[in-house]
Design a protein around this motif. Structure first.
Motif, PDB file in Angstrom:
ATOM      1  N   GLN A   7      76.709  39.463  69.814  1.00 51.24           N
ATOM      2  CA  GLN A   7      75.514  38.719  70.185  1.00 51.24           C
ATOM      3  C   GLN A   7      75.889  37.246  70.117  1.00 51.24           C
ATOM      4  OE1 GLN A   7      72.927  40.801  67.231  1.00 51.24           O
ATOM      5  NE2 GLN A   7      71.515  40.830  68.964  1.00 51.24           N
ATOM      6  N   ILE A   8      75.488  36.494  71.115  1.00 47.42           N
ATOM      7  CA  ILE A   8      75.904  35.094  71.229  1.00 47.42           C
ATOM      8  C   ILE A   8      74.686  34.192  71.307  1.00 47.42           C
ATOM      9  CG2 ILE A   8      77.167  33.428  72.643  1.00 47.42           C
ATOM     10  CD1 ILE A   8      78.815  35.892  73.672  1.00 47.42           C
ATOM     11  N   LYS A   9      74.637  33.227  70.400  1.00 46.73           N
ATOM     12  CA  LYS A   9      73.606  32.187  70.442  1.00 46.73           C
ATOM     13  C   LYS A   9      74.246  30.974  71.105  1.00 46.73           C
ATOM     14  CE  LYS A   9      70.950  31.870  66.990  1.00 46.73           C
ATOM     15  NZ  LYS A   9      70.351  31.672  65.670  1.00 46.73           N
ATOM     16  N   CYS A  10      73.581  30.460  72.123  1.00 45.80           N
ATOM     17  CA  CYS A  10      74.135  29.348  72.894  1.00 45.80           C
ATOM     18  C   CYS A  10      73.422  28.044  72.548  1.00 45.80           C
ATOM     19  CB  CYS A  10      73.967  29.617  74.388  1.00 45.80           C
ATOM     20  SG  CYS A  10      74.738  31.158  74.930  1.00 45.80           S
ATOM     21  N   ASP A  11      74.105  26.936  72.836  1.00 42.52           N
ATOM     22  CA  ASP A  11      73.441  25.643  72.760  1.00 42.52           C
ATOM     23  C   ASP A  11      72.285  25.668  73.754  1.00 42.52           C
ATOM     24  OD1 ASP A  11      75.236  24.565  70.888  1.00 42.52           O
ATOM     25  OD2 ASP A  11      76.600  23.888  72.467  1.00 42.52           O
TER      26      ASP A  11
END
Length: 78
Positions: A7-11
């Motif tokens: 799971q990736i949290k982006c700017d």
């Protein structure tokens, strides 16, 4: 081969750029946009003798626009 998900949290405002960078790098087998605490969900495969942590550190977290990751390691397919 072993599969795992990240799971990736982006700017802010960078989810599409990160998804494109993942696709261009051809390291993820599937990439999904998600709602909730994380912006993207990507599925990866590595060889059985390859270290998942090194793969994430060296191939995924270095992409611009990634703020945080959460890895889900899978054990068996049914």
């Amino acid at each position: 081969m072993k599969a795992f998900f990240v799971q990736i949290k982006c700017d802010l405002g960078k989810a599409y750029e990160v998804a494109s960078a993942l696709a261009d790098a051809e390291i993820a087998s599937e990439i999904y946009s998600t709602a909730g605490n994380y912006d993207l969900l990507a599925k990866f495969y590595v060889e059985d003798d390859q270290d998942v942590g090194h793969f994430i550190n060296e191939k995924v977290q270095v992409l611009p626009g990634i703020k945080d990751t959460f890895t889900i390691v899978t054990f068996r397919a049914f």
